[in-house]
Enzyme design. Structure first.
Site, PDB file in Angstrom:
ATOM      1  N   SER A 129       0.726  -1.599   0.242  1.00  0.00           N
ATOM      2  CA  SER A 129       0.024   0.681   0.211  1.00  0.00           C
ATOM      3  C   SER A 129       1.085   1.308   0.141  1.00  0.00           C
ATOM      4  O   SER A 129       0.206   2.096  -0.102  1.00  0.00           O
ATOM      5  CB  SER A 129      -1.118   0.171   1.561  1.00  0.00           C
ATOM      6  OG  SER A 129      -1.703  -1.027   0.852  1.00  0.00           O
ATOM      7  N   HIS A 181     -15.230  -0.840   3.829  1.00  0.00           N
ATOM      8  CA  HIS A 181     -14.843   0.795   4.307  1.00  0.00           C
ATOM      9  C   HIS A 181     -16.329   1.400   4.262  1.00  0.00           C
ATOM     10  O   HIS A 181     -16.418   2.633   4.225  1.00  0.00           O
ATOM     11  CB  HIS A 181     -13.731   1.385   3.664  1.00  0.00           C
ATOM     12  CG  HIS A 181     -12.504   0.353   4.135  1.00  0.00           C
ATOM     13  ND1 HIS A 181     -11.607  -0.196   3.459  1.00  0.00           N
ATOM     14  CD2 HIS A 181     -11.629   1.308   4.923  1.00  0.00           C
ATOM     15  CE1 HIS A 181     -10.985  -0.255   3.995  1.00  0.00           C
ATOM     16  NE2 HIS A 181     -10.646  -0.183   5.438  1.00  0.00           N
ATOM     17  N   CYS A 218      -7.355   1.879   1.673  1.00  0.00           N
ATOM     18  CA  CYS A 218      -8.886   0.878   1.279  1.00  0.00           C
ATOM     19  C   CYS A 218      -8.341   0.236  -0.034  1.00  0.00           C
ATOM     20  O   CYS A 218      -8.395   1.114  -1.076  1.00  0.00           O
ATOM     21  CB  CYS A 218      -9.901   1.770  -0.135  1.00  0.00           C
ATOM     22  SG  CYS A 218     -11.600   0.630   0.284  1.00  0.00           S
TER      23      CYS A 218
END
Length: 621
Positions: free
Chosen positions: A325, A369, A382
């Protein structure tokens, strides 16, 4: 009655004439041979023989240069030289080499390892070149040889500088070390410039800047007697010492970053966004480079080589990991730049399915989310948002945009041995695997997984580019010359502007600030009032999980747990440091890697005393 012997004068005259002719021919041939040999010696071999003749009373001795020193950014010595005395033999001047070595063994301790090293080096040298058989002689051994040295023509005790690294393992993966010249290196170097030199840089700064550090060899013409003893110096050309190097590296920050990782395997790279200078470059576990300088023992080398933790492996510039991420700010920025639909809020139920497919691409939050904007997707990391964004952008636009930040190619840092990671594309897959590209692979690239690989150095450079709003080639060496000297020469920075709009950079950086500052941010545990931080966490799977299985860290072997990553820069208003951290099998980036980065930034920005433990950084600080 005996008949009288009658003489034949004419026959005797012919015989005499024949013998005289034969003798004359023989004398003529012999004279021609002698003359031809004289011509060959006096004309054909004049240069060679005159050299040998001069060598009988004049010896040309090489004068190796002193290797340049290496300093950190604050003038602290990182690589020094010390004087060592070695026992050296010149095979051409010794009649019985084995007998001489045996006699020397009665005066000086010469072990089996010394003999093996001597034999190995001797194969690489010419007969008239001196070969060391023992190094680091004690004062007692030097005195003992001085008394009886006249008995050993062709054997001398010579002083030579050897390298020492005061900080040992802390700088091993930056500086690397010098070691004995091997056969492959001997074939590519200028042998005349390395005459009398036994060592050469093997990696890191020592290898990348070998030409600057080594210097230029000199020579000395010495008149010697029949026993080879020096009588006087006839001519001397002094060597030119190697240049000193000043690094951007901050040795205190380097040690604090090393301590911040603790006993974990991983890497930390810290860069000054303004200059591209590498402030810290740590790979753990590390090793003591001093072991290699004068030849590491087979036991010590085997221990390092066979260790499952790979202390010789430079994770900072050679470790290639999925960025996870930490790549999302760059993907999001790419969406803003290419109008990839980032203005649209996206729904995250905890997974994403491609139209017409049953396979679920899961989010790290299995409950989802809900409605997600770009800012929320960065703050809470996310996955579903970036699956959808990657699908809209497509692999071609993703590849082109990420390549602009240096992913997929070497950064060009002035260290030896850097790897370039892997930025996947259609062309790469067709070439490497002879397969077409699939849309599912694009989704994985969107969250920094799949075949996507980056080094900690690449992540630090890309993060520094966000902070500085331009891409600067990283450098370890700032200048040549001793600190404060008149000959100091600084290397210019190599800069490339980013083709990114300022408003989009501002938007992305604000989102990264909320990763730390927001109460739901994935790195909220390292927020501080002392300075502002823009960061992004990352957690990378080491193995694939089946669709209906769940990852439970406590049930997984340590070496199969997720890698923890974190990238950040600070202060946001005037960036002075950009950091990339990876902790192998560390778990969650926010819980493990982010505190390491915070400790590094504290050390540099606040100059605080080293913290007792990473865990002391608490929420709300």
């Amino acid at each position: 009655m005996v008949e009288p012997i009658l003489k034949d004068p004419s026959a005797e005259s012919r015989l005499f004439a024949e013998r005289a002719v034969m003798a004359g021919v023989l004398v003529l041939v012999t004279m021609l041979v002698v003359i031809a040999r004289l011509v060959q010696l006096q004309i054909g071999s004049h240069a060679h023989l005159s050299t040998l003749s001069r060598y009988n009373h004049v010896r040309l001795e090489p004068l190796p240069p002193t290797r340049g020193l290496i300093y950190d950014a604050n003038g602290i010595l990182l690589a020094d030289n010390y004087s060592s005395r070695s026992l050296e033999l010149t095979p051409e001047e010794i009649r019985d080499l084995d007998a001489t070595i045996a006699e020397l063994g009665e005066l000086i301790d010469i072990g089996e390892a010394d003999l093996k090293r001597f034999a190995r080096i001797r194969k690489l040298r010419r007969r008239f070149e001196a070969v060391p058989i023992r190094t680091n002689l004690t004062e007692e051994e030097v005195a003992r040889f001085a008394v009886t040295g006249h008995r050993f023509p062709g054997v001398v005790v010579r002083a030579q500088p050897l390298r020492i690294y005061p900080l040992g393992e802390y700088t091993a993966h930056v500086l690397s070390y010098v070691g004995r010249i091997n056969k492959q290196e001997l074939e590519r170097i200028d042998a005349s410039n390395y005459a009398g030199t036994n060592h050469i840089g093997k990696g890191g700064v020592e290898k990348a800047h070998e030409a600057l550090l080594h210097g230029t060899a000199g020579y000395c013409q010495v008149e010697v007697n029949a026993q080879g003893r020096a009588l006087r110096v006839l001519k001397r050309k002094p060597p030119e010492a190697g240049q000193h190097l000043q690094l951007y590296l901050d040795s205190r920050l380097q040690q604090d970053a090393h301590a911040a990782l603790g006993d974990r395997r991983g890497a930390v790279v810290a860069i000054d966004p303004g200059t591209g200078g590498v402030l810290a470059l740590v790979s753990r576990p590390s090793f003591d480079p001093n072991l290699f300088v004068d030849g590491i023992s087979s036991v010590d080398y085997k221990t390092l080589r066979d260790s499952p933790h790979k202390p010789l492996f430079n994770r900072a510039i050679r470790g290639q990991y999925p960025p996870g991420s930490t790549i999302k700010p760059f993907i999001g920025l790419g969406g803003l730049e290419t109008d990839g639909g980032v203005t649209d809020a996206k729904w995250c139920p905890g997974y994403y399915r491609l139209p017409g497919h049953r396979h679920k691409y899961r989010c790290w939050n299995r409950w989802g989310h809900g409605t997600v904007t770009l800012e929320k997707a960065i703050v809470q990391s996310c996955d579903v948002y970036f699956y959808k964004l990657a699908q809209v952008m497509g692999i071609d636009r993703l590849h082109g945009f990420l390549a602009g930040f240096g992913f997929g190619t070497r950064t060009g840092i002035d260290l030896a041995g850097e790897l370039g990671g892997l930025l996947p594309s259609r062309a790469w897959k067709l070439s490497a695997r002879n397969q077409p590209w699939f849309i599912g692979e694009t989704l994985l690239v969107g969250i920094g997984q799949g075949p996507f690989l980056a080094t900690p150095l690449q992540l630090a450079v890309a993060t520094a580019a966000l902070a500085a709003r331009r891409l600067i080639r990283p450098r370890v060496v700032r200048a040549t010359g001793a600190p404060g000297s008149a000959v100091e020469r600084e290397f210019p920075a190599q800069v490339r502007q980013l083709p990114v709009a300022s408003r989009n950079l501002d938007r992305m950086i604000k989102s990264m600030v909320q990763v730390v500052r927001n109460r739901r941010g994935t790195a909220k545990g390292i927020r501080t009032k002392a300075y502002s931080i823009a960061g992004k966490t990352g957690t990378v799977q080491v193995f694939s999980i089946k669709q209906k299985e769940r990852y439970r860290e406590s049930e997984v072997a340590e070496h199969m747990r997720d890698h923890a990553l974190f990238v950040a820069f600070a202060p946001v208003e005037d960036p002075r440091i950009a950091v990339a951290v990876i902790v192998e099998n560390g778990g969650h980036g926010g819980a493990v890697a982010a505190p390491v980065a915070r400790r590094v930034m504290d050390s540099y920005l606040l100059r605080m005393p080293p913290l007792a433990a990473v865990g002391e950084i608490a929420d709300g600080q």
